[in-house]
Design an enzyme around this catalytic site. Sequence first.
Site, PDB file in Angstrom:
ATOM      1  CB  VAL A  26      -1.021   0.264   1.057  1.00  0.00           C
ATOM      2  CG1 VAL A  26      -1.800   1.557   0.932  1.00  0.00           C
ATOM      3  CG2 VAL A  26      -1.580  -1.195   1.030  1.00  0.00           C
TER       4      VAL A  26
ATOM      5  CG  HIS B 297       1.531   1.217   6.014  1.00  0.00           C
ATOM      6  ND1 HIS B 297       1.490   1.780   4.799  1.00  0.00           N
ATOM      7  CD2 HIS B 297       1.950  -0.272   5.972  1.00  0.00           C
ATOM      8  CE1 HIS B 297       2.182   0.046   3.834  1.00  0.00           C
ATOM      9  NE2 HIS B 297       2.267  -1.111   4.906  1.00  0.00           N
ATOM     10  CG  MET B 298       5.519   1.831  12.659  1.00  0.00           C
ATOM     11  SD  MET B 298       5.587   3.292  13.774  1.00  0.00           S
ATOM     12  CE  MET B 298       7.531   3.705  13.510  1.00  0.00           C
ATOM     13  CG  HIS B 299       3.243  -3.499   9.537  1.00  0.00           C
ATOM     14  ND1 HIS B 299       1.855  -4.312   8.920  1.00  0.00           N
ATOM     15  CD2 HIS B 299       3.320  -3.023   8.515  1.00  0.00           C
ATOM     16  CE1 HIS B 299       2.128  -4.349   7.595  1.00  0.00           C
ATOM     17  NE2 HIS B 299       2.771  -3.371   7.478  1.00  0.00           N
TER      18      HIS B 299
HETATM   19  P1  5GP Z   1       2.211  -3.027   3.600  1.00  0.00           P
HETATM   20  O1  5GP Z   1       2.249  -4.255   2.673  1.00  0.00           O
HETATM   21  O2  5GP Z   1       1.868  -2.396   2.660  1.00  0.00           O
HETATM   22  O3  5GP Z   1       3.558  -3.025   4.037  1.00  0.00           O
HETATM   23  O4  5GP Z   1       0.918  -3.189   4.017  1.00  0.00           O
HETATM   24  C1  5GP Z   1      -0.183  -3.156   3.934  1.00  0.00           C
HETATM   25  C2  5GP Z   1      -1.069  -3.529   5.057  1.00  0.00           C
HETATM   26  O5  5GP Z   1      -1.910  -2.794   4.624  1.00  0.00           O
HETATM   27  C3  5GP Z   1      -0.850  -4.985   5.132  1.00  0.00           C
HETATM   28  O6  5GP Z   1      -0.544  -5.895   5.773  1.00  0.00           O
HETATM   29  C4  5GP Z   1      -2.532  -5.407   4.216  1.00  0.00           C
HETATM   30  O7  5GP Z   1      -3.156  -6.098   5.177  1.00  0.00           O
HETATM   31  C5  5GP Z   1      -3.504  -3.903   4.589  1.00  0.00           C
HETATM   32  N1  5GP Z   1      -4.023  -3.526   4.397  1.00  0.00           N
HETATM   33  C6  5GP Z   1      -3.852  -3.554   2.908  1.00  0.00           C
HETATM   34  N2  5GP Z   1      -6.203  -3.402   2.729  1.00  0.00           N
HETATM   35  C7  5GP Z   1      -6.236  -3.067   3.963  1.00  0.00           C
HETATM   36  C8  5GP Z   1      -7.597  -2.660   4.150  1.00  0.00           C
HETATM   37  O8  5GP Z   1      -8.650  -2.375   3.404  1.00  0.00           O
HETATM   38  N3  5GP Z   1      -8.572  -2.279   5.027  1.00  0.00           N
HETATM   39  C9  5GP Z   1      -6.660  -2.754   6.550  1.00  0.00           C
HETATM   40  N4  5GP Z   1      -7.322  -2.496   7.896  1.00  0.00           N
HETATM   41  N5  5GP Z   1      -6.054  -2.702   6.088  1.00  0.00           N
HETATM   42  C10 5GP Z   1      -5.712  -3.340   5.521  1.00  0.00           C
END
Ligand code: 5GP
Length: 136
Positions: free
Chosen positions: A118, A122-124
């Site tokens: 995404v 963002h920070m997990h």
């Molecule tokens: P990335 O892979 O970019 O580090 O993390 C993106 C995160 O966003 C993923 O863990 C995914 O599950 C989460 N995510 C994607 N779409 C949505 C959404 O519509 N709502 C929520 N709450 N999380 C989302």
Amino acid sequence: MGRSLPSFLRYAVISFFRLVYNMSGCIFCKIVNNEASASILYRDEQVTAFRDVHPAAPVHILIVPNKHIESVNNLAPEEEALAGHLFTVARQLAEQEGVAESGYRLITNTGVNGGQSVSHLHMHLLGGSHMKHPMG
Ligand code: 5GP
Ligand code: ZN
């Protein structure tokens, strides 16, 4: 010197339209603006935190800036305080979720090799179980 203003303006206009285009399809912007639903845990004028829709741990929260910033690569020097605020909110949420003592992991994936899916910074916050080692 005479050409620098028009090229600066062109850059500013292109950047503005790129930002508007990127925001319009951005799921995290939609969550921040209440145009898409999410389990929101925290919100202030700078950041919003909500549960990840596909949790990878018992506690899996995403903390995002309210403004659309694509990734760490796009963080401006004047956004240093905002970047620090993500950590402050993460620490507060870790306490709130009861994982501060047991430990947790903070991850910010960046770009293709970083596994960023995404394009909104963002920070997990992951906790509630033992994280896997080694990373990478
Ligand atoms: P990335 O892979 O970019 O580090 O993390 C993106 C995160 O966003 C993923 O863990 C995914 O599950 C989460 N995510 C994607 N779409 C949505 C959404 O519509 N709502 C929520 N709450 N999380 C989302
Ligand atoms: Zn966004």
